[in-house]
Design a protein around this motif. Structure first.
Motif, short mmCIF file in Angstrom:
data_model
loop_
_atom_site.label_atom_id
_atom_site.label_comp_id
_atom_site.label_asym_id
_atom_site.label_seq_id
_atom_site.Cartn_x
_atom_site.Cartn_y
_atom_site.Cartn_z
N GLY A 203 0.79 -1.23 0.00
CA GLY A 203 0.00 0.00 0.00
C GLY A 203 0.82 1.27 0.00
N GLN A 204 2.16 1.17 0.06
CA GLN A 204 3.02 2.35 0.08
C GLN A 204 3.73 2.51 -1.26
N GLN A 205 3.85 3.76 -1.69
CA GLN A 205 4.49 4.07 -2.97
C GLN A 205 5.43 5.27 -2.81
N LEU A 206 6.45 5.29 -3.64
CA LEU A 206 7.29 6.47 -3.74
C LEU A 206 6.54 7.57 -4.49
N PHE A 207 6.87 8.82 -4.19
CA PHE A 207 6.29 9.96 -4.90
C PHE A 207 6.99 10.07 -6.26
N PRO A 208 6.25 9.93 -7.36
CA PRO A 208 6.88 9.90 -8.69
C PRO A 208 7.70 11.14 -9.04
N LEU A 209 7.41 12.28 -8.44
CA LEU A 209 8.13 13.51 -8.78
C LEU A 209 9.40 13.71 -7.95
N ALA A 210 9.64 12.81 -7.00
CA ALA A 210 10.82 12.93 -6.13
C ALA A 210 11.99 12.14 -6.71
N PRO A 211 13.22 12.47 -6.33
CA PRO A 211 14.37 11.67 -6.74
C PRO A 211 14.22 10.24 -6.20
N LYS A 212 14.76 9.28 -6.90
CA LYS A 212 14.68 7.89 -6.44
C LYS A 212 15.69 7.65 -5.33
N PRO A 213 15.27 7.04 -4.23
CA PRO A 213 16.22 6.77 -3.14
C PRO A 213 17.26 5.73 -3.52
N GLU A 214 18.29 5.69 -2.73
CA GLU A 214 19.43 4.81 -3.00
C GLU A 214 19.05 3.33 -2.98
N ILE A 215 18.15 2.97 -2.07
CA ILE A 215 17.72 1.58 -1.92
C ILE A 215 16.20 1.54 -1.94
N VAL A 216 15.64 0.60 -2.69
CA VAL A 216 14.20 0.34 -2.69
C VAL A 216 14.02 -1.16 -2.58
N GLU A 217 13.44 -1.61 -1.47
CA GLU A 217 13.21 -3.04 -1.25
C GLU A 217 11.87 -3.24 -0.56
N THR A 218 11.40 -4.49 -0.51
CA THR A 218 10.06 -4.76 0.01
C THR A 218 10.03 -5.05 1.51
N ASP A 219 11.19 -5.27 2.12
CA ASP A 219 11.21 -5.43 3.58
C ASP A 219 12.56 -5.01 4.13
N LEU A 220 12.64 -4.90 5.44
CA LEU A 220 13.84 -4.36 6.09
C LEU A 220 15.03 -5.30 5.98
N LYS A 221 14.79 -6.59 5.96
CA LYS A 221 15.90 -7.56 5.84
C LYS A 221 16.61 -7.37 4.50
N LYS A 222 15.86 -7.14 3.45
CA LYS A 222 16.48 -6.93 2.14
C LYS A 222 17.27 -5.64 2.10
N VAL A 223 16.79 -4.61 2.81
CA VAL A 223 17.55 -3.37 2.93
C VAL A 223 18.85 -3.63 3.68
N ALA A 224 18.76 -4.38 4.79
CA ALA A 224 19.95 -4.69 5.59
C ALA A 224 20.97 -5.48 4.79
N ASP A 225 20.50 -6.44 3.99
CA ASP A 225 21.42 -7.24 3.18
C ASP A 225 22.25 -6.37 2.25
N ILE A 226 21.67 -5.30 1.76
CA ILE A 226 22.40 -4.37 0.88
C ILE A 226 23.36 -3.51 1.71
N LEU A 227 22.89 -3.00 2.81
CA LEU A 227 23.69 -2.08 3.61
C LEU A 227 24.95 -2.74 4.19
N VAL A 228 24.89 -4.01 4.49
CA VAL A 228 26.08 -4.67 5.06
C VAL A 228 27.19 -4.84 4.03
N THR A 229 26.88 -4.60 2.75
CA THR A 229 27.91 -4.66 1.71
C THR A 229 28.60 -3.32 1.52
N TYR A 230 28.07 -2.26 2.13
CA TYR A 230 28.65 -0.93 1.96
C TYR A 230 30.02 -0.84 2.67
N GLN A 231 30.88 -0.04 2.06
CA GLN A 231 32.22 0.16 2.61
C GLN A 231 32.38 1.55 3.20
#
Length: 231
Positions: A203-231
């Motif tokens: 039920g949640q959507q990004l605002f089409p007129l805004a810049p796209k965020p760095e990460i877009v995922e469907t749950d917090l675990k998927k966000v975390a999986d990406i962030l742990v790869t950051y240096q």
């Protein structure tokens, strides 16, 4: 404002309601107060957000829970239901302070802590309300800091509020990332110079007129999986 991608932020700011906490239980309670009309929850929530912005833009401040109760009265009135202020505040207070975390949240938070991130809750809810929410949800020990906009007297997504959060943590805006399930929150953070990750809850959507965020995922675990790869 564009930020460098894949560079590890010093602080992760987390929106709380819907991002970390599951609103399903609240939907039932608010729906009951509205005569069993669960479908009115999105309207109530957007009305609450609208009038939090109106309050801030007017140079005023009211507790977020009180605005939520007033919004409940407004939506009820438009549907032929009368709810007294005291009853509305009781419904919203109980509903918002007894929300469980989404199933993947604790695992994701632990993963991020173990990766060396500083975790900060950053919410429009009151300081006391946030404390109660985290105690009831069992999230307190995962966070290094709990920040309520109550101290600023101005709700997200006002730019000053995000800048206050960065200053409070003694970091630059570009060294922060907001993680949220609301397009308006992500947009506000990026406009203030923060990095952002969007958790695309149902039920949640990004605002089409805004810049796209760095990460877009469907749950917090998927966000975390990406962030742990950051240096």
């Amino acid at each position: 404002m564009k930020n460098n991608r894949n560079i590890k932020p010093k602080v992760l700011f987390f929106d709380v309601n819907e991002t970390l906490l599951d609103l399903t239980k609240m939907k039932k309670q608010v729906g009951d107060a509205l005569g069993g009309k669960d479908e009115l929850l999105p309207l109530w929530f957007t009305t609450m957000l609208q009038y939090s912005l109106v309050t801030s833009a007017s140079g005023d401040y009211k507790p977020f829970g009180h605005i939520g109760a007033a919004a409940l009265q407004m939506v009820a009135a438009n549907n032929g239901i009368t709810i007294a202020e005291e009853n509305a505040r009781a419904v919203i207070g109980n509903a918002m302070q007894n929300l469980p975390p989404h199933p993947e949240v604790k695992e994701a938070l632990l993963q991020l802590k173990q990766a060396g991130y500083k975790l900060v809750a950053f919410t429009n809810s009151s300081t006391e309300g946030l404390k109660n929410q985290f105690e009831n949800a069992g999230l307190t020990d995962y966070f290094d800091e709990q920040l309520s906009v109550e101290e600023t007297g101005k709700f997200k997504p006002f730019t000053e509020t995000y800048l206050w959060g960065a200053t409070k943590m003694n970091v630059k805006p570009a060294e922060c990332m907001l993680i949220a399930a609301h397009g308006w929150d992500v947009y506000g953070a990026m406009s203030a110079g923060l990095k952002a990750a969007f958790v695309a809850r149902p039920g949640q959507q990004l605002f089409p007129l805004a810049p796209k965020p760095e990460i877009v995922e469907t749950d917090l675990k998927k966000v975390a999986d990406i962030l742990v790869t950051y240096q």
